[in-house]
Every structure is written in C-alpha cells, then in structure tokens.
Design a protein around this motif. Structure first.
Motif, PDB file in Angstrom:
ATOM      1  N   ASN A  13       0.852  -1.169  -0.027  1.00 33.07           N
ATOM      2  CA  ASN A  13       0.335  -0.036   0.164  1.00 33.07           C
ATOM      3  C   ASN A  13       0.894   1.324   0.062  1.00 33.07           C
ATOM      4  OD1 ASN A  13      -2.745   1.098   0.025  1.00 33.07           O
ATOM      5  ND2 ASN A  13      -2.299   2.085   2.112  1.00 33.07           N
ATOM      6  N   ASP A  14       2.061   1.371   0.652  1.00 33.90           N
ATOM      7  CA  ASP A  14       2.846   2.364   0.760  1.00 33.90           C
ATOM      8  C   ASP A  14       3.192   2.774  -0.797  1.00 33.90           C
ATOM      9  OD1 ASP A  14       2.587   3.167   3.568  1.00 33.90           O
ATOM     10  OD2 ASP A  14       4.169   1.807   3.855  1.00 33.90           O
ATOM     11  N   PHE A  15       3.771   1.746  -1.183  1.00 33.01           N
ATOM     12  CA  PHE A  15       4.298   1.742  -2.870  1.00 33.01           C
ATOM     13  C   PHE A  15       3.270   2.160  -3.481  1.00 33.01           C
ATOM     14  CE2 PHE A  15       5.228  -0.040  -6.904  1.00 33.01           C
ATOM     15  CZ  PHE A  15       6.575   0.418  -7.202  1.00 33.01           C
ATOM     16  N   ILE A  16       2.070   1.841  -3.671  1.00 35.64           N
ATOM     17  CA  ILE A  16       0.815   2.160  -4.259  1.00 35.64           C
ATOM     18  C   ILE A  16       0.591   3.570  -4.131  1.00 35.64           C
ATOM     19  CG2 ILE A  16      -1.510   1.915  -4.708  1.00 35.64           C
ATOM     20  CD1 ILE A  16      -0.800  -1.229  -3.911  1.00 35.64           C
ATOM     21  N   MET A  17       0.382   3.901  -2.938  1.00 35.81           N
ATOM     22  CA  MET A  17       0.453   5.540  -2.601  1.00 35.81           C
ATOM     23  C   MET A  17       1.426   6.314  -3.114  1.00 35.81           C
ATOM     24  SD  MET A  17      -2.701   5.153  -1.252  1.00 35.81           S
ATOM     25  CE  MET A  17      -2.755   6.961  -0.871  1.00 35.81           C
ATOM     26  N   VAL A  23       1.898  10.031  -9.895  1.00 37.82           N
ATOM     27  CA  VAL A  23       0.966  10.222 -11.185  1.00 37.82           C
ATOM     28  C   VAL A  23       0.249  11.300 -10.850  1.00 37.82           C
ATOM     29  CG1 VAL A  23      -0.888   9.123 -12.225  1.00 37.82           C
ATOM     30  CG2 VAL A  23       1.139   7.613 -11.444  1.00 37.82           C
ATOM     31  N   ALA A  24      -0.275  11.722  -9.882  1.00 29.97           N
ATOM     32  CA  ALA A  24      -1.133  12.929  -9.876  1.00 29.97           C
ATOM     33  C   ALA A  24      -0.134  13.942  -9.988  1.00 29.97           C
ATOM     34  CB  ALA A  24      -1.369  12.925  -8.319  1.00 29.97           C
ATOM     35  N   GLN A  25       0.866  14.334  -9.545  1.00 29.48           N
ATOM     36  CA  GLN A  25       2.085  15.286  -9.870  1.00 29.48           C
ATOM     37  C   GLN A  25       2.395  15.365 -11.151  1.00 29.48           C
ATOM     38  OE1 GLN A  25       5.107  15.423  -7.116  1.00 29.48           O
ATOM     39  NE2 GLN A  25       3.907  16.563  -5.772  1.00 29.48           N
ATOM     40  N   GLU A  28      -2.110  13.217 -14.258  1.00 23.20           N
ATOM     41  CA  GLU A  28      -2.708  12.238 -14.577  1.00 23.20           C
ATOM     42  C   GLU A  28      -4.384  12.581 -14.102  1.00 23.20           C
ATOM     43  OE1 GLU A  28      -4.559   9.340 -16.545  1.00 23.20           O
ATOM     44  OE2 GLU A  28      -2.203   9.630 -16.766  1.00 23.20           O
ATOM     45  N   GLN A  29      -5.288  12.775 -14.726  1.00 19.44           N
ATOM     46  CA  GLN A  29      -6.626  12.867 -14.266  1.00 19.44           C
ATOM     47  C   GLN A  29      -7.270  11.950 -13.123  1.00 19.44           C
ATOM     48  OE1 GLN A  29      -8.350  15.806 -15.197  1.00 19.44           O
ATOM     49  NE2 GLN A  29      -6.215  16.294 -15.991  1.00 19.44           N
ATOM     50  N   ASP A  30      -6.884  10.537 -13.188  1.00 20.52           N
ATOM     51  CA  ASP A  30      -7.171   9.575 -12.170  1.00 20.52           C
ATOM     52  C   ASP A  30      -6.013   8.770 -11.849  1.00 20.52           C
ATOM     53  OD1 ASP A  30      -8.636   7.883 -10.865  1.00 20.52           O
ATOM     54  OD2 ASP A  30     -10.229   7.441 -12.226  1.00 20.52           O
ATOM     55  N   PRO A  31      -5.389   9.286 -10.945  1.00 16.30           N
ATOM     56  CA  PRO A  31      -4.218   8.472 -10.281  1.00 16.30           C
ATOM     57  C   PRO A  31      -4.351   7.063  -9.705  1.00 16.30           C
ATOM     58  CG  PRO A  31      -4.544  10.686  -9.192  1.00 16.30           C
ATOM     59  CD  PRO A  31      -5.486  10.732 -10.152  1.00 16.30           C
ATOM     60  N   VAL A  32      -5.568   7.192  -9.061  1.00 16.07           N
ATOM     61  CA  VAL A  32      -5.995   5.803  -8.445  1.00 16.07           C
ATOM     62  C   VAL A  32      -6.154   4.840  -9.795  1.00 16.07           C
ATOM     63  CG1 VAL A  32      -7.854   4.730  -7.176  1.00 16.07           C
ATOM     64  CG2 VAL A  32      -7.044   7.106  -6.544  1.00 16.07           C
ATOM     65  N   ASP A  37      -4.341   0.162 -12.903  1.00 12.73           N
ATOM     66  CA  ASP A  37      -4.044  -0.404 -14.071  1.00 12.73           C
ATOM     67  C   ASP A  37      -2.657  -0.787 -14.438  1.00 12.73           C
ATOM     68  OD1 ASP A  37      -6.547   0.123 -14.574  1.00 12.73           O
ATOM     69  OD2 ASP A  37      -6.259   1.765 -16.081  1.00 12.73           O
ATOM     70  N   HIS A  38      -1.559  -0.065 -13.751  1.00 10.26           N
ATOM     71  CA  HIS A  38      -0.133  -0.132 -13.937  1.00 10.26           C
ATOM     72  C   HIS A  38       0.648  -0.775 -12.723  1.00 10.26           C
ATOM     73  CE1 HIS A  38      -1.424   2.586 -17.186  1.00 10.26           C
ATOM     74  NE2 HIS A  38      -0.663   2.130 -17.964  1.00 10.26           N
ATOM     75  N   GLN A  39      -0.056  -1.199 -11.628  1.00 13.49           N
ATOM     76  CA  GLN A  39       0.528  -1.545 -10.264  1.00 13.49           C
ATOM     77  C   GLN A  39       1.458  -2.788 -10.653  1.00 13.49           C
ATOM     78  OE1 GLN A  39      -3.002  -2.703  -8.214  1.00 13.49           O
ATOM     79  NE2 GLN A  39      -2.190  -4.867  -8.007  1.00 13.49           N
TER      80      GLN A  39
END
Length: 86
Positions: A13-17, A23-25, A28-32, A37-39
């Motif tokens: 979860n830490d790596f995902i966050m 991605v947000a920076q 990307e419109q929808d970083p979640v 999609d790319h995990q």
C-alpha cells in the motif's frame, strides 16, 4: 529477485500510494485508476523487486514507504516511462 518479491511489491500500500502521488503530480486525471491499471508494471520495473526483497531481508518495517529502498526519483522515472509508452 523472485516473482514473489514483485508480487509483494505490487500489493504494498505504501508503494501504491507513492505511485499515485507521482502520477498525480504528473497531471494524470485519475491517479487511482492509473496506478491500479499499472501496478504490476510498476512493481516489475527493473531492479524494484530485488530492492524490495533486500529490504524485506533487512527487516525494514515499511519498505514501500522507505526512500532508501526505492526512491521517489525512481518511482517518477518509472511513471514517466510508462506514461510515455504507446
């Protein structure tokens, strides 16, 4: 590096966050959704699985959050490479 190391990293979860923050920076419109999609691609980036395995062996408490394991610069580079891919 074993496939199990990549699998564990893909669910960290830490790596995902941290990936979502990168991605947000990057705008990307929808970083979640992007991170979902790319995990597996993110976890499978060259060297990431081995670094994660080493951190687990060293008993680092939260390896996905520890910049000494995988740095923000490495995550950003991986995100940029994946976003640039066709």
């Amino acid at each position: 590096m074993a496939y199990s190391d990549v699998a564990l990293l893909s669910a960290d979860n830490d790596f995902i966050m941290r990936t979502r923050a990168a991605v947000a920076q990057e705008g990307e419109q929808d970083p979640v959704q992007w991170s979902t999609d790319h995990q597996w691609q993110m976890a499978g980036m060259p060297g990431f699985g081995a670094k994660y395995a080493s951190a687990l062996a060293a008993e680092i408490e939260r390896p996905g959050n520890d910049q000494s394991v995988i740095s923000d610069a490495e995550i950003l580079s991986a995100v940029q490479a994946l976003r640039a891919a066709p």
